[in-house]
Design a protein around this motif. Structure first.
Motif, PDB file in Angstrom:
ATOM      1  N   LEU A  18       0.846  -1.186   0.000  1.00 47.61           N
ATOM      2  CA  LEU A  18       0.000   0.000   0.000  1.00 47.61           C
ATOM      3  C   LEU A  18       0.886   1.242   0.000  1.00 47.61           C
ATOM      4  O   LEU A  18       1.865   1.299   0.758  1.00 47.61           O
ATOM      5  CB  LEU A  18      -0.881  -0.027   1.255  1.00 47.61           C
ATOM      6  CG  LEU A  18      -2.040   0.943   1.326  1.00 47.61           C
ATOM      7  CD1 LEU A  18      -3.080   0.613   0.267  1.00 47.61           C
ATOM      8  CD2 LEU A  18      -2.687   0.874   2.697  1.00 47.61           C
ATOM      9  N   PRO A  19       0.560   2.238  -0.816  1.00 49.01           N
ATOM     10  CA  PRO A  19       1.359   3.468  -0.792  1.00 49.01           C
ATOM     11  C   PRO A  19       1.359   4.095   0.608  1.00 49.01           C
ATOM     12  O   PRO A  19       0.377   4.009   1.345  1.00 49.01           O
ATOM     13  CB  PRO A  19       0.636   4.379  -1.788  1.00 49.01           C
ATOM     14  CG  PRO A  19      -0.134   3.461  -2.671  1.00 49.01           C
ATOM     15  CD  PRO A  19      -0.498   2.283  -1.820  1.00 49.01           C
ATOM     16  N   ALA A  20       2.460   4.721   0.959  1.00 47.27           N
ATOM     17  CA  ALA A  20       2.634   5.287   2.298  1.00 47.27           C
ATOM     18  C   ALA A  20       1.554   6.313   2.632  1.00 47.27           C
ATOM     19  O   ALA A  20       1.070   6.365   3.770  1.00 47.27           O
ATOM     20  CB  ALA A  20       4.011   5.917   2.424  1.00 47.27           C
ATOM     21  N   ASP A  21       1.133   7.113   1.650  1.00 47.67           N
ATOM     22  CA  ASP A  21       0.132   8.138   1.941  1.00 47.67           C
ATOM     23  C   ASP A  21      -1.212   7.519   2.324  1.00 47.67           C
ATOM     24  O   ASP A  21      -1.893   8.024   3.223  1.00 47.67           O
ATOM     25  CB  ASP A  21      -0.034   9.110   0.773  1.00 47.67           C
ATOM     26  CG  ASP A  21      -0.453   8.445  -0.528  1.00 47.67           C
ATOM     27  OD1 ASP A  21      -0.128   7.259  -0.736  1.00 47.67           O
ATOM     28  OD2 ASP A  21      -1.108   9.119  -1.350  1.00 47.67           O
ATOM     29  N   LYS A  22      -1.568   6.403   1.692  1.00 52.33           N
ATOM     30  CA  LYS A  22      -2.824   5.738   2.049  1.00 52.33           C
ATOM     31  C   LYS A  22      -2.728   5.090   3.425  1.00 52.33           C
ATOM     32  O   LYS A  22      -3.657   5.153   4.228  1.00 52.33           O
ATOM     33  CB  LYS A  22      -3.220   4.699   1.002  1.00 52.33           C
ATOM     34  CG  LYS A  22      -3.762   5.323  -0.264  1.00 52.33           C
ATOM     35  CD  LYS A  22      -4.451   4.303  -1.133  1.00 52.33           C
ATOM     36  CE  LYS A  22      -5.100   4.994  -2.323  1.00 52.33           C
ATOM     37  NZ  LYS A  22      -6.013   4.119  -3.025  1.00 52.33           N
ATOM     38  N   ARG A  23      -1.582   4.475   3.716  1.00 53.85           N
ATOM     39  CA  ARG A  23      -1.382   3.861   5.031  1.00 53.85           C
ATOM     40  C   ARG A  23      -1.467   4.918   6.127  1.00 53.85           C
ATOM     41  O   ARG A  23      -2.106   4.717   7.153  1.00 53.85           O
ATOM     42  CB  ARG A  23      -0.025   3.156   5.088  1.00 53.85           C
ATOM     43  CG  ARG A  23       0.288   2.563   6.446  1.00 53.85           C
ATOM     44  CD  ARG A  23       1.566   1.776   6.429  1.00 53.85           C
ATOM     45  NE  ARG A  23       1.447   0.558   5.661  1.00 53.85           N
ATOM     46  CZ  ARG A  23       0.982  -0.586   6.158  1.00 53.85           C
ATOM     47  NH1 ARG A  23       0.610  -0.656   7.399  1.00 53.85           N
ATOM     48  NH2 ARG A  23       0.904  -1.654   5.409  1.00 53.85           N
ATOM     49  N   GLU A  24      -0.847   6.058   5.902  1.00 54.23           N
ATOM     50  CA  GLU A  24      -0.874   7.146   6.883  1.00 54.23           C
ATOM     51  C   GLU A  24      -2.292   7.676   7.065  1.00 54.23           C
ATOM     52  O   GLU A  24      -2.703   7.994   8.185  1.00 54.23           O
ATOM     53  CB  GLU A  24       0.075   8.261   6.464  1.00 54.23           C
ATOM     54  CG  GLU A  24       1.533   7.871   6.563  1.00 54.23           C
ATOM     55  CD  GLU A  24       2.464   8.822   5.845  1.00 54.23           C
ATOM     56  OE1 GLU A  24       2.002   9.865   5.325  1.00 54.23           O
ATOM     57  OE2 GLU A  24       3.671   8.522   5.802  1.00 54.23           O
ATOM     58  N   VAL A  47     -11.852  -3.194   3.655  1.00 52.15           N
ATOM     59  CA  VAL A  47     -11.936  -3.258   5.120  1.00 52.15           C
ATOM     60  C   VAL A  47     -10.880  -4.202   5.690  1.00 52.15           C
ATOM     61  O   VAL A  47     -10.358  -3.960   6.781  1.00 52.15           O
ATOM     62  CB  VAL A  47     -13.351  -3.650   5.614  1.00 52.15           C
ATOM     63  CG1 VAL A  47     -14.347  -2.555   5.314  1.00 52.15           C
ATOM     64  CG2 VAL A  47     -13.801  -4.954   5.029  1.00 52.15           C
ATOM     65  N   ALA A  48     -10.528  -5.244   4.953  1.00 50.11           N
ATOM     66  CA  ALA A  48      -9.494  -6.167   5.422  1.00 50.11           C
ATOM     67  C   ALA A  48      -8.142  -5.456   5.506  1.00 50.11           C
ATOM     68  O   ALA A  48      -7.364  -5.685   6.435  1.00 50.11           O
ATOM     69  CB  ALA A  48      -9.398  -7.379   4.506  1.00 50.11           C
ATOM     70  N   THR A  49      -7.872  -4.568   4.578  1.00 51.34           N
ATOM     71  CA  THR A  49      -6.630  -3.799   4.599  1.00 51.34           C
ATOM     72  C   THR A  49      -6.590  -2.892   5.819  1.00 51.34           C
ATOM     73  O   THR A  49      -5.581  -2.815   6.515  1.00 51.34           O
ATOM     74  CB  THR A  49      -6.496  -2.958   3.309  1.00 51.34           C
ATOM     75  OG1 THR A  49      -6.500  -3.844   2.191  1.00 51.34           O
ATOM     76  CG2 THR A  49      -5.240  -2.119   3.318  1.00 51.34           C
ATOM     77  N   VAL A  50      -7.704  -2.218   6.097  1.00 48.16           N
ATOM     78  CA  VAL A  50      -7.773  -1.338   7.265  1.00 48.16           C
ATOM     79  C   VAL A  50      -7.600  -2.153   8.541  1.00 48.16           C
ATOM     80  O   VAL A  50      -6.861  -1.767   9.446  1.00 48.16           O
ATOM     81  CB  VAL A  50      -9.103  -0.550   7.296  1.00 48.16           C
ATOM     82  CG1 VAL A  50      -9.223   0.274   8.565  1.00 48.16           C
ATOM     83  CG2 VAL A  50      -9.215   0.337   6.071  1.00 48.16           C
ATOM     84  N   HIS A  51      -8.256  -3.293   8.603  1.00 43.65           N
ATOM     85  CA  HIS A  51      -8.155  -4.150   9.783  1.00 43.65           C
ATOM     86  C   HIS A  51      -6.709  -4.620   9.985  1.00 43.65           C
ATOM     87  O   HIS A  51      -6.198  -4.625  11.111  1.00 43.65           O
ATOM     88  CB  HIS A  51      -9.093  -5.342   9.642  1.00 43.65           C
ATOM     89  CG  HIS A  51      -9.184  -6.183  10.863  1.00 43.65           C
ATOM     90  ND1 HIS A  51      -9.784  -5.743  12.014  1.00 43.65           N
ATOM     91  CD2 HIS A  51      -8.728  -7.420  11.134  1.00 43.65           C
ATOM     92  CE1 HIS A  51      -9.692  -6.692  12.932  1.00 43.65           C
ATOM     93  NE2 HIS A  51      -9.050  -7.717  12.411  1.00 43.65           N
ATOM     94  N   ARG A  52      -6.046  -4.978   8.911  1.00 44.80           N
ATOM     95  CA  ARG A  52      -4.659  -5.438   8.985  1.00 44.80           C
ATOM     96  C   ARG A  52      -3.739  -4.318   9.488  1.00 44.80           C
ATOM     97  O   ARG A  52      -2.863  -4.541  10.332  1.00 44.80           O
ATOM     98  CB  ARG A  52      -4.220  -5.928   7.603  1.00 44.80           C
ATOM     99  CG  ARG A  52      -2.951  -6.694   7.583  1.00 44.80           C
ATOM    100  CD  ARG A  52      -2.696  -7.417   6.259  1.00 44.80           C
ATOM    101  NE  ARG A  52      -3.018  -6.646   5.069  1.00 44.80           N
ATOM    102  CZ  ARG A  52      -4.031  -6.905   4.252  1.00 44.80           C
ATOM    103  NH1 ARG A  52      -4.861  -7.905   4.483  1.00 44.80           N
ATOM    104  NH2 ARG A  52      -4.242  -6.167   3.189  1.00 44.80           N
ATOM    105  N   ILE A  53      -3.956  -3.091   9.008  1.00 45.26           N
ATOM    106  CA  ILE A  53      -3.159  -1.951   9.467  1.00 45.26           C
ATOM    107  C   ILE A  53      -3.440  -1.662  10.935  1.00 45.26           C
ATOM    108  O   ILE A  53      -2.519  -1.390  11.708  1.00 45.26           O
ATOM    109  CB  ILE A  53      -3.442  -0.710   8.595  1.00 45.26           C
ATOM    110  CG1 ILE A  53      -2.908  -0.935   7.173  1.00 45.26           C
ATOM    111  CG2 ILE A  53      -2.832   0.547   9.205  1.00 45.26           C
ATOM    112  CD1 ILE A  53      -3.345   0.106   6.175  1.00 45.26           C
ATOM    113  N   LYS A  54      -4.699  -1.772  11.328  1.00 41.51           N
ATOM    114  CA  LYS A  54      -5.073  -1.535  12.727  1.00 41.51           C
ATOM    115  C   LYS A  54      -4.398  -2.557  13.642  1.00 41.51           C
ATOM    116  O   LYS A  54      -3.856  -2.203  14.677  1.00 41.51           O
ATOM    117  CB  LYS A  54      -6.584  -1.605  12.883  1.00 41.51           C
ATOM    118  CG  LYS A  54      -7.062  -1.292  14.269  1.00 41.51           C
ATOM    119  CD  LYS A  54      -8.578  -1.299  14.362  1.00 41.51           C
ATOM    120  CE  LYS A  54      -9.021  -0.943  15.778  1.00 41.51           C
ATOM    121  NZ  LYS A  54     -10.480  -0.872  15.868  1.00 41.51           N
TER     122      LYS A  54
END
Length: 61
Positions: A18-24, A47-54
């Motif tokens: 994921l690009p850094a700006d989206k992760r941030e 939502v799975a990506t958000v959950h993984r980052i969380k």
């Protein structure tokens, strides 16, 4: 005789990160208390990506 592969095609690399700006943006919205579903929709990721980052943020802290 082997043909050269395009630079984007590398074996075993999996899905692009994921690009850094989206992760941030995900981390910021979650820190503000935005729900996982609303964060995903606002940033344009699943939502799975958000959950993984969380989860990664929780274990890193």
């Amino acid at each position: 005789m082997s043909a050269e592969r395009p630079s984007w095609l590398s074996l075993g690399s999996g899905r692009p990160s994921l690009p850094a700006d989206k992760r941030e943006a995900v981390e910021r919205l979650l820190a503000e208390g935005t729900s996982i579903a609303k964060t995903a929709k606002a940033v344009g990721v699943g939502v799975a990506t958000v959950h993984r980052i969380k989860q990664a943020s929780a274990t890193a802290a």
